[in-house]
Design a protein around this motif. Structure first.
Motif, PDB file in Angstrom:
ATOM      1  N   GLY A 185       0.779  -1.234   0.000  1.00 17.05           N
ATOM      2  CA  GLY A 185       0.000   0.000   0.000  1.00 17.05           C
ATOM      3  C   GLY A 185       0.809   1.282   0.000  1.00 17.05           C
ATOM      4  O   GLY A 185       0.252   2.367   0.214  1.00 17.05           O
ATOM      5  N   PHE A 186       2.095   1.211  -0.294  1.00 15.39           N
ATOM      6  CA  PHE A 186       2.942   2.403  -0.291  1.00 15.39           C
ATOM      7  C   PHE A 186       3.257   2.821  -1.717  1.00 15.39           C
ATOM      8  O   PHE A 186       3.652   2.006  -2.543  1.00 15.39           O
ATOM      9  CB  PHE A 186       4.235   2.143   0.495  1.00 15.39           C
ATOM     10  N   GLU A 187       3.070   4.112  -1.985  1.00 14.65           N
ATOM     11  CA  GLU A 187       3.281   4.645  -3.324  1.00 14.65           C
ATOM     12  C   GLU A 187       4.641   5.319  -3.434  1.00 14.65           C
ATOM     13  O   GLU A 187       5.162   5.861  -2.453  1.00 14.65           O
ATOM     14  CB  GLU A 187       2.198   5.669  -3.658  1.00 14.65           C
ATOM     15  N   ILE A 188       5.193   5.312  -4.631  1.00 12.89           N
ATOM     16  CA  ILE A 188       6.435   6.024  -4.909  1.00 12.89           C
ATOM     17  C   ILE A 188       6.197   7.512  -4.677  1.00 12.89           C
ATOM     18  O   ILE A 188       5.211   8.072  -5.160  1.00 12.89           O
ATOM     19  CB  ILE A 188       6.890   5.766  -6.358  1.00 12.89           C
ATOM     20  N   ALA A 189       7.095   8.158  -3.940  1.00 17.49           N
ATOM     21  CA  ALA A 189       6.982   9.596  -3.689  1.00 17.49           C
ATOM     22  C   ALA A 189       7.563  10.399  -4.839  1.00 17.49           C
ATOM     23  O   ALA A 189       6.999  11.409  -5.251  1.00 17.49           O
ATOM     24  CB  ALA A 189       7.678   9.971  -2.385  1.00 17.49           C
ATOM     25  N   LYS A 190       8.713   9.964  -5.342  1.00 18.26           N
ATOM     26  CA  LYS A 190       9.313  10.615  -6.506  1.00 18.26           C
ATOM     27  C   LYS A 190      10.315   9.681  -7.145  1.00 18.26           C
ATOM     28  O   LYS A 190      10.916   8.835  -6.485  1.00 18.26           O
ATOM     29  CB  LYS A 190       9.937  11.964  -6.151  1.00 18.26           C
ATOM     30  N   ASP A 191      10.458   9.858  -8.445  1.00 23.24           N
ATOM     31  CA  ASP A 191      11.418   9.069  -9.198  1.00 23.24           C
ATOM     32  C   ASP A 191      12.817   9.621  -8.977  1.00 23.24           C
ATOM     33  O   ASP A 191      12.998  10.813  -8.711  1.00 23.24           O
ATOM     34  CB  ASP A 191      11.096   9.117 -10.692  1.00 23.24           C
ATOM     35  N   GLY A 192      13.790   8.760  -9.136  1.00 20.82           N
ATOM     36  CA  GLY A 192      15.181   9.190  -9.079  1.00 20.82           C
ATOM     37  C   GLY A 192      15.623   9.728 -10.423  1.00 20.82           C
ATOM     38  O   GLY A 192      14.877   9.715 -11.400  1.00 20.82           O
ATOM     39  N   ALA A 193      16.863  10.194 -10.464  1.00 24.44           N
ATOM     40  CA  ALA A 193      17.429  10.722 -11.704  1.00 24.44           C
ATOM     41  C   ALA A 193      17.681   9.579 -12.686  1.00 24.44           C
ATOM     42  O   ALA A 193      18.014   8.467 -12.285  1.00 24.44           O
ATOM     43  CB  ALA A 193      18.738  11.444 -11.403  1.00 24.44           C
ATOM     44  N   GLU A 194      17.513   9.884 -13.952  1.00 23.85           N
ATOM     45  CA  GLU A 194      17.817   8.876 -14.966  1.00 23.85           C
ATOM     46  C   GLU A 194      19.323   8.775 -15.114  1.00 23.85           C
ATOM     47  O   GLU A 194      20.013   9.784 -15.235  1.00 23.85           O
ATOM     48  CB  GLU A 194      17.177   9.245 -16.303  1.00 23.85           C
ATOM     49  N   ASP A 195      19.821   7.544 -15.067  1.00 21.87           N
ATOM     50  CA  ASP A 195      21.255   7.309 -15.160  1.00 21.87           C
ATOM     51  C   ASP A 195      21.474   5.912 -15.710  1.00 21.87           C
ATOM     52  O   ASP A 195      20.789   4.975 -15.292  1.00 21.87           O
ATOM     53  CB  ASP A 195      21.907   7.441 -13.771  1.00 21.87           C
ATOM     54  N   GLU A 196      22.407   5.767 -16.614  1.00 19.28           N
ATOM     55  CA  GLU A 196      22.631   4.460 -17.224  1.00 19.28           C
ATOM     56  C   GLU A 196      23.303   3.466 -16.286  1.00 19.28           C
ATOM     57  O   GLU A 196      23.304   2.259 -16.554  1.00 19.28           O
ATOM     58  CB  GLU A 196      23.442   4.604 -18.509  1.00 19.28           C
ATOM     59  N   TYR A 197      23.849   3.940 -15.172  1.00 21.92           N
ATOM     60  CA  TYR A 197      24.579   3.052 -14.271  1.00 21.92           C
ATOM     61  C   TYR A 197      23.874   2.801 -12.938  1.00 21.92           C
ATOM     62  O   TYR A 197      24.398   2.094 -12.084  1.00 21.92           O
ATOM     63  CB  TYR A 197      25.979   3.603 -14.010  1.00 21.92           C
ATOM     64  N   ARG A 198      22.706   3.379 -12.761  1.00 16.26           N
ATOM     65  CA  ARG A 198      21.955   3.118 -11.531  1.00 16.26           C
ATOM     66  C   ARG A 198      20.491   3.487 -11.723  1.00 16.26           C
ATOM     67  O   ARG A 198      20.133   4.295 -12.572  1.00 16.26           O
ATOM     68  CB  ARG A 198      22.541   3.862 -10.343  1.00 16.26           C
ATOM     69  N   LYS A 199      19.647   2.860 -10.905  1.00 19.18           N
ATOM     70  CA  LYS A 199      18.231   3.200 -10.814  1.00 19.18           C
ATOM     71  C   LYS A 199      17.976   3.561  -9.356  1.00 19.18           C
ATOM     72  O   LYS A 199      18.500   2.900  -8.455  1.00 19.18           O
ATOM     73  CB  LYS A 199      17.339   2.014 -11.163  1.00 19.18           C
ATOM     74  N   ASN A 200      17.174   4.579  -9.125  1.00 19.19           N
ATOM     75  CA  ASN A 200      16.806   4.892  -7.745  1.00 19.19           C
ATOM     76  C   ASN A 200      15.383   5.429  -7.694  1.00 19.19           C
ATOM     77  O   ASN A 200      14.834   5.886  -8.690  1.00 19.19           O
ATOM     78  CB  ASN A 200      17.801   5.855  -7.098  1.00 19.19           C
ATOM     79  N   ILE A 201      14.807   5.335  -6.509  1.00 17.80           N
ATOM     80  CA  ILE A 201      13.410   5.705  -6.286  1.00 17.80           C
ATOM     81  C   ILE A 201      13.274   6.143  -4.836  1.00 17.80           C
ATOM     82  O   ILE A 201      14.043   5.725  -3.979  1.00 17.80           O
ATOM     83  CB  ILE A 201      12.483   4.505  -6.616  1.00 17.80           C
ATOM     84  N   TYR A 202      12.296   6.998  -4.568  1.00 16.64           N
ATOM     85  CA  TYR A 202      12.084   7.511  -3.217  1.00 16.64           C
ATOM     86  C   TYR A 202      10.665   7.203  -2.740  1.00 16.64           C
ATOM     87  O   TYR A 202       9.707   7.333  -3.497  1.00 16.64           O
ATOM     88  CB  TYR A 202      12.281   9.034  -3.187  1.00 16.64           C
ATOM     89  N   PHE A 203      10.572   6.821  -1.480  1.00 17.58           N
ATOM     90  CA  PHE A 203       9.300   6.615  -0.793  1.00 17.58           C
ATOM     91  C   PHE A 203       9.302   7.476   0.466  1.00 17.58           C
ATOM     92  O   PHE A 203      10.360   7.828   0.981  1.00 17.58           O
ATOM     93  CB  PHE A 203       9.135   5.145  -0.367  1.00 17.58           C
ATOM     94  N   ILE A 204       8.124   7.773   0.954  1.00 20.15           N
ATOM     95  CA  ILE A 204       7.977   8.423   2.255  1.00 20.15           C
ATOM     96  C   ILE A 204       7.394   7.376   3.195  1.00 20.15           C
ATOM     97  O   ILE A 204       6.332   6.815   2.921  1.00 20.15           O
ATOM     98  CB  ILE A 204       7.039   9.649   2.210  1.00 20.15           C
TER      99      ILE A 204
END
Length: 141
Positions: A96-115
């Motif tokens: 039940g937790f939604e993504i708060a914001k997407d991370g920066a686009e980068d070819e060497y990593r993926k990231n995501i933020y939750f609250i």
């Protein structure tokens, strides 16, 4: 060598916070907990983690966490590295937790933020290379 062993989060509801972190870290468990006093105020506490790392929760928090879009002094976010960010996202969405914001686009990593339920911003990052100079690129120009 020095490494981070734990973080200590003051929350208002341990069970709500625990639900978030249990979804993110299904391999972690409650290590222990109890009751105590902190400067004259009763509180419950709980340690959630594995044999080497954990999050300490204390339920004597009052008020709201800092405005994450503002400039107040305080914790901005903390991050965890995963080898499967899509699985983390799926588990948190299922809980039940939604993504708060997407991370920066980068070819060497993926990231995501939750609250999390206490208002802390939590980043999850998956590195797509083992090369430090590519994982940790900075635009310093």
């Amino acid at each position: 060598m020095i490494h981070l062993e734990h973080i200590n989060l003051v929350v208002s509801d341990i069970n709500k916070s625990l639900a978030f972190y249990q979804a993110a870290f299904p391999h972690w468990q409650v290590r222990g907990g109890g009751e105590g006093q902190w400067y004259g105020k009763p509180r419950n506490w709980l340690h959630f983690g594995d044999d080497y790392n954990y999050i300490a929760f204390n339920d004597d928090g009052v008020g709201e966490n800092r405005d994450l879009t503002g400039h107040q002094v305080g914790l901005a976010h903390f991050a965890f590295v995963t080898d499967n960010i899509d699985a983390v996202i799926e588990r948190l969405a299922h809980a039940g937790f939604e993504i708060a914001k997407d991370g920066a686009e980068d070819e060497y990593r993926k990231n995501i933020y939750f609250i999390d339920p206490a208002g802390y911003e939590v980043e999850f990052v998956q590195y797509l290379t083992d090369m430090p100079n590519k994982r940790n690129r900075y635009d310093l120009d």
